[in-house]
Design a protein around this motif. Structure first.
Motif, PDB file in Angstrom:
ATOM      1  N   THR A 199      53.114  61.165  23.635  1.00  0.00           N
ATOM      2  CA  THR A 199      52.095  60.975  24.676  1.00  0.00           C
ATOM      3  C   THR A 199      52.359  59.681  25.437  1.00  0.00           C
ATOM      4  O   THR A 199      52.651  58.643  24.833  1.00  0.00           O
ATOM      5  N   GLN A 200      52.249  59.750  26.748  1.00  0.00           N
ATOM      6  CA  GLN A 200      52.363  58.550  27.571  1.00  0.00           C
ATOM      7  C   GLN A 200      50.970  58.119  28.030  1.00  0.00           C
ATOM      8  O   GLN A 200      50.098  58.944  28.295  1.00  0.00           O
ATOM      9  N   LEU A 201      50.773  56.816  28.072  1.00  0.00           N
ATOM     10  CA  LEU A 201      49.492  56.234  28.480  1.00  0.00           C
ATOM     11  C   LEU A 201      49.715  55.356  29.704  1.00  0.00           C
ATOM     12  O   LEU A 201      50.543  54.442  29.674  1.00  0.00           O
ATOM     13  N   TYR A 202      48.983  55.673  30.768  1.00  0.00           N
ATOM     14  CA  TYR A 202      49.035  54.810  31.947  1.00  0.00           C
ATOM     15  C   TYR A 202      47.664  54.170  32.146  1.00  0.00           C
ATOM     16  O   TYR A 202      46.640  54.866  32.195  1.00  0.00           O
ATOM     17  N   VAL A 203      47.639  52.833  32.277  1.00  0.00           N
ATOM     18  CA  VAL A 203      46.402  52.082  32.459  1.00  0.00           C
ATOM     19  C   VAL A 203      46.460  51.363  33.802  1.00  0.00           C
ATOM     20  O   VAL A 203      47.333  50.508  34.017  1.00  0.00           O
ATOM     21  N   THR A 204      45.532  51.705  34.690  1.00  0.00           N
ATOM     22  CA  THR A 204      45.430  51.013  35.970  1.00  0.00           C
ATOM     23  C   THR A 204      44.587  49.745  35.811  1.00  0.00           C
ATOM     24  O   THR A 204      43.700  49.683  34.953  1.00  0.00           O
ATOM     25  N   ARG A 205      44.874  48.737  36.650  1.00  0.00           N
ATOM     26  CA  ARG A 205      44.078  47.494  36.613  1.00  0.00           C
ATOM     27  C   ARG A 205      42.714  47.679  37.265  1.00  0.00           C
ATOM     28  O   ARG A 205      41.858  46.807  37.173  1.00  0.00           O
ATOM     29  N   GLY A 206      42.511  48.777  37.938  1.00  0.00           N
ATOM     30  CA  GLY A 206      41.208  49.033  38.552  1.00  0.00           C
ATOM     31  C   GLY A 206      41.142  48.582  39.988  1.00  0.00           C
ATOM     32  O   GLY A 206      41.946  47.776  40.463  1.00  0.00           O
ATOM     33  N   ALA A 207      40.142  49.113  40.693  1.00  0.00           N
ATOM     34  CA  ALA A 207      40.017  48.872  42.126  1.00  0.00           C
ATOM     35  C   ALA A 207      38.968  47.832  42.474  1.00  0.00           C
ATOM     36  O   ALA A 207      38.855  47.441  43.633  1.00  0.00           O
ATOM     37  N   GLY A 208      38.171  47.386  41.515  1.00  0.00           N
ATOM     38  CA  GLY A 208      37.125  46.406  41.789  1.00  0.00           C
ATOM     39  C   GLY A 208      37.176  45.258  40.808  1.00  0.00           C
ATOM     40  O   GLY A 208      38.244  44.849  40.349  1.00  0.00           O
ATOM     41  N   ALA A 209      36.000  44.729  40.482  1.00  0.00           N
ATOM     42  CA  ALA A 209      35.919  43.607  39.541  1.00  0.00           C
ATOM     43  C   ALA A 209      34.529  43.608  38.929  1.00  0.00           C
ATOM     44  O   ALA A 209      33.545  43.936  39.598  1.00  0.00           O
ATOM     45  N   TRP A 210      34.450  43.247  37.656  1.00  0.00           N
ATOM     46  CA  TRP A 210      33.157  43.121  37.002  1.00  0.00           C
ATOM     47  C   TRP A 210      32.804  41.643  36.888  1.00  0.00           C
ATOM     48  O   TRP A 210      33.660  40.798  36.613  1.00  0.00           O
ATOM     49  N   GLY A 211      31.528  41.325  37.083  1.00  0.00           N
ATOM     50  CA  GLY A 211      31.112  39.924  37.019  1.00  0.00           C
ATOM     51  C   GLY A 211      31.603  39.179  38.243  1.00  0.00           C
ATOM     52  O   GLY A 211      31.292  39.565  39.375  1.00  0.00           O
ATOM     53  N   PRO A 212      32.379  38.111  38.037  1.00  0.00           N
ATOM     54  CA  PRO A 212      32.883  37.384  39.202  1.00  0.00           C
ATOM     55  C   PRO A 212      33.749  38.293  40.075  1.00  0.00           C
ATOM     56  O   PRO A 212      34.638  38.980  39.566  1.00  0.00           O
ATOM     57  N   PRO A 213      33.512  38.321  41.373  1.00  0.00           N
ATOM     58  CA  PRO A 213      34.363  39.129  42.262  1.00  0.00           C
ATOM     59  C   PRO A 213      35.687  38.416  42.502  1.00  0.00           C
ATOM     60  O   PRO A 213      36.065  38.110  43.637  1.00  0.00           O
ATOM     61  N   VAL A 214      36.391  38.161  41.411  1.00  0.00           N
ATOM     62  CA  VAL A 214      37.598  37.329  41.432  1.00  0.00           C
ATOM     63  C   VAL A 214      38.632  37.963  40.517  1.00  0.00           C
ATOM     64  O   VAL A 214      38.299  38.433  39.422  1.00  0.00           O
ATOM     65  N   ARG A 215      39.879  37.970  40.976  1.00  0.00           N
ATOM     66  CA  ARG A 215      40.995  38.403  40.136  1.00  0.00           C
ATOM     67  C   ARG A 215      42.112  37.368  40.235  1.00  0.00           C
ATOM     68  O   ARG A 215      42.482  36.973  41.336  1.00  0.00           O
ATOM     69  N   VAL A 216      42.608  36.968  39.078  1.00  0.00           N
ATOM     70  CA  VAL A 216      43.707  35.998  39.032  1.00  0.00           C
ATOM     71  C   VAL A 216      44.753  36.524  38.060  1.00  0.00           C
ATOM     72  O   VAL A 216      44.467  36.734  36.874  1.00  0.00           O
ATOM     73  N   GLY A 217      45.937  36.777  38.559  1.00  0.00           N
ATOM     74  CA  GLY A 217      47.016  37.281  37.714  1.00  0.00           C
ATOM     75  C   GLY A 217      46.901  38.749  37.379  1.00  0.00           C
ATOM     76  O   GLY A 217      47.685  39.256  36.570  1.00  0.00           O
ATOM     77  N   ALA A 218      45.941  39.447  37.970  1.00  0.00           N
ATOM     78  CA  ALA A 218      45.752  40.876  37.703  1.00  0.00           C
ATOM     79  C   ALA A 218      45.220  41.541  38.963  1.00  0.00           C
ATOM     80  O   ALA A 218      44.049  41.918  39.030  1.00  0.00           O
ATOM     81  N   PRO A 219      46.033  41.673  39.995  1.00  0.00           N
ATOM     82  CA  PRO A 219      45.547  42.224  41.266  1.00  0.00           C
ATOM     83  C   PRO A 219      45.048  43.655  41.112  1.00  0.00           C
ATOM     84  O   PRO A 219      45.561  44.434  40.310  1.00  0.00           O
ATOM     85  N   SER A 220      44.009  43.979  41.885  1.00  0.00           N
ATOM     86  CA  SER A 220      43.449  45.326  41.830  1.00  0.00           C
ATOM     87  C   SER A 220      44.421  46.337  42.420  1.00  0.00           C
ATOM     88  O   SER A 220      45.243  45.992  43.281  1.00  0.00           O
ATOM     89  N   ASP A 221      44.339  47.573  41.951  1.00  0.00           N
ATOM     90  CA  ASP A 221      45.256  48.597  42.453  1.00  0.00           C
ATOM     91  C   ASP A 221      44.630  49.978  42.406  1.00  0.00           C
ATOM     92  O   ASP A 221      43.693  50.242  41.649  1.00  0.00           O
ATOM     93  N   ILE A 222      45.159  50.831  43.253  1.00  0.00           N
ATOM     94  CA  ILE A 222      44.983  52.283  43.178  1.00  0.00           C
ATOM     95  C   ILE A 222      46.382  52.831  42.932  1.00  0.00           C
ATOM     96  O   ILE A 222      47.292  52.567  43.712  1.00  0.00           O
ATOM     97  N   THR A 223      46.556  53.541  41.844  1.00  0.00           N
ATOM     98  CA  THR A 223      47.887  54.004  41.467  1.00  0.00           C
ATOM     99  C   THR A 223      48.088  55.465  41.839  1.00  0.00           C
ATOM    100  O   THR A 223      47.252  56.313  41.501  1.00  0.00           O
ATOM    101  N   VAL A 224      49.173  55.734  42.530  1.00  0.00           N
ATOM    102  CA  VAL A 224      49.569  57.112  42.800  1.00  0.00           C
ATOM    103  C   VAL A 224      50.614  57.485  41.747  1.00  0.00           C
ATOM    104  O   VAL A 224      51.741  56.967  41.750  1.00  0.00           O
ATOM    105  N   VAL A 225      50.203  58.351  40.817  1.00  0.00           N
ATOM    106  CA  VAL A 225      51.093  58.830  39.764  1.00  0.00           C
ATOM    107  C   VAL A 225      51.764  60.106  40.243  1.00  0.00           C
ATOM    108  O   VAL A 225      51.081  61.087  40.549  1.00  0.00           O
TER     109      VAL A 225
END
Length: 437
Positions: A404-430
């Motif tokens: 089994t292969q597992l793909y984990v997206t970083r997500g398109a938004g943010a929880w709590g602080p509307p801030v991302r550092v070192g983990a940019p948001s993405d929409i993944t086309v598989v």
């Protein structure tokens, strides 16, 4: 008892960190009683209270407008506190080096000066040369009536004053640099979230995928987190980005919202504009169960999406299954792999939508070819990725577990602080690839 102890430890740590930040930014750099010190001290009390208010308001039933008022300053301060503290800790290593450098320069400059004409004695001599004594000297008056010059300051007090001046300079220099670094990091991370996610593309071969399904494209979207900060404009950016990829199918794998349908229904409306050949499918995340999962499942169905509640549909060339999030277990609505996958034809490839990566073991046991997940945000705020690794088999990207292969997206938004550092948001086309092609 354990929860109370953990809460006490967390509160003590929060107080200690705020005390440290206040000392370095305010106590060490401002004069006692000054306006700047008073303002900094007030902020040291108000900002953490806003953060606590932002954290508890969403689940305490306060009006949504008040949640919005508290959310921006409260959540942004949490991110700022993290990076200001990290910058100050780096500054602790620089601080003694800078003090020694300044002291060495002062010693070198002092060694070449005339001991009898120090800045202090020059100042004393100037003070003694008043207009009256100058006129008296020019007229030949008795100089014995002139006031004797004040004695120079003792060397020890001179050294103490110079040392205090150097400490103040170093405190302000390090504090200023830490403020620029910390707040600059938060500002850039906020811009990345408000700009919207970027498209990431990955090709995943599946052994049982038929040639007819080769090149099938799934747009994977997770962790949109509509709430008091991210609203309708955020949703529209995501919909526009997904539609530009022209996918064959859209998979929304949980944590769509942080709030009720009554508060966030208008923010979710642009989801009705999602377009793909086989439609958009949805599974719950843990945050849906904090926000009224049953109501949201009904609402996304009204918006034209297809909820998969422990269910499966046949797509051209493979089975698409979805399971509820673990958060639904407290309501008797947790993941049920038997219902979703138990009676399927195992000669067909299976793609599973499951919000949390920790369900990978069940996916392996049920012969899933590919699991699509989110939940981790890739850590969202560095060094949060190291913490996320402690409770998730994969934090971001593609990994294999048995067959089994597992793909984990970083997500398109943010929880709590509307801030991302070192983990940019993405929409993944598989893009699915057939080994028979």
């Amino acid at each position: 008892m354990g929860f109370v102890l953990l809460a006490v430890v967390a509160l003590a740590l929060l107080v200690a960190v705020h005390r440290y930040v206040w000392r370095r930014f305010v106590g060490d750099t401002t004069a006692t009683g000054s306006r700047l010190r008073r303002a900094g001290t007030v902020a040291a009390y108000v900002l953490p209270l806003l953060s606590v208010g932002a954290l508890v308001s969403g689940r305490s039933g306060v009006p949504f407008w008040l949640q919005q008022v508290l959310a921006w300053p409260g959540y942004l301060w949490l991110a700022a506190l993290l990076y200001l503290t990290l910058a100050l800790l780096v500054g602790e290593a620089v601080r003694p080096l800078l003090r020694r450098l300044l002291a060495r320069r002062a010693t070198t400059a002092g060694a070449g000066a005339d001991p009898a004409r120090t800045p202090e004695t020059e100042q004393t001599a100037k003070a003694a040369r008043t207009p009256e004594t100058e006129r008296a000297g020019a007229a030949g008056s008795d100089t014995r009536t002139a006031a004797p010059p004040a004695p120079p300051a003792p060397p020890s007090s001179q050294a103490a004053a110079a040392s205090a001046s150097r400490r103040l300079f170093v405190a302000r220099a390090v504090g200023g640099a830490a403020a620029v670094a910390g707040l600059g990091t938060v500002g850039y991370g906020t811009y990345g979230v408000l700009r919207g996610p970027r498209v990431k593309r990955v090709t995943i071969p599946l052994a049982r995928l038929p040639r007819s399904a080769h090149g099938f494209r799934i747009a994977v979207v997770s962790d949109i987190h509509l709430g008091p900060i991210l609203g309708r404009a955020h949703t529209q950016r995501i919909v526009d980005t997904v539609n530009r990829t022209q996918p064959d199918l859209i998979a929304v794998v949980g944590d769509l919202v942080d709030g009720s349908v009554a508060d966030l229904g208008p923010a979710a409306e642009p989801l009705a504009g999602l377009r793909s050949r086989h439609g958009a499918f949805f599974v719950t995340g843990n945050h849906e169960y904090y926000s009224g999962a049953a109501q949201w499942v009904d609402h996304v169905r009204e918006l034209g999406m297809h909820p998969l509640e422990n269910a499966r549909v046949e797509i051209d060339g493979f089975d698409l299954a979805g399971v509820n999030d673990i958060g639904g277990e407290s309501e008797g609505q947790g993941p049920d792999f038997g219902r979703a996958l138990g009676d399927r034809d195992r000669s067909r490839a299976a793609v599973l939508m499951a919000h949390q990566p920790v369900l990978i073991d069940e996916a392996v046991a049920h012969g899933v070819d590919l699991q699509l997940s989110g939940h981790t945000h890739g850590g969202q705020l560095w060094p949060g990725n190291y913490i996320a690794e402690l409770s998730n088999p994969t934090v971001a990207g593609l990994e294999r577990y048995g067959d089994t292969q597992l793909y984990v997206t970083r997500g398109a938004g943010a929880w709590g602080p509307p801030v991302r550092v070192g983990a940019p948001s993405d929409i993944t086309v598989v893009e699915l690839a057939s080994k028979h092609a």
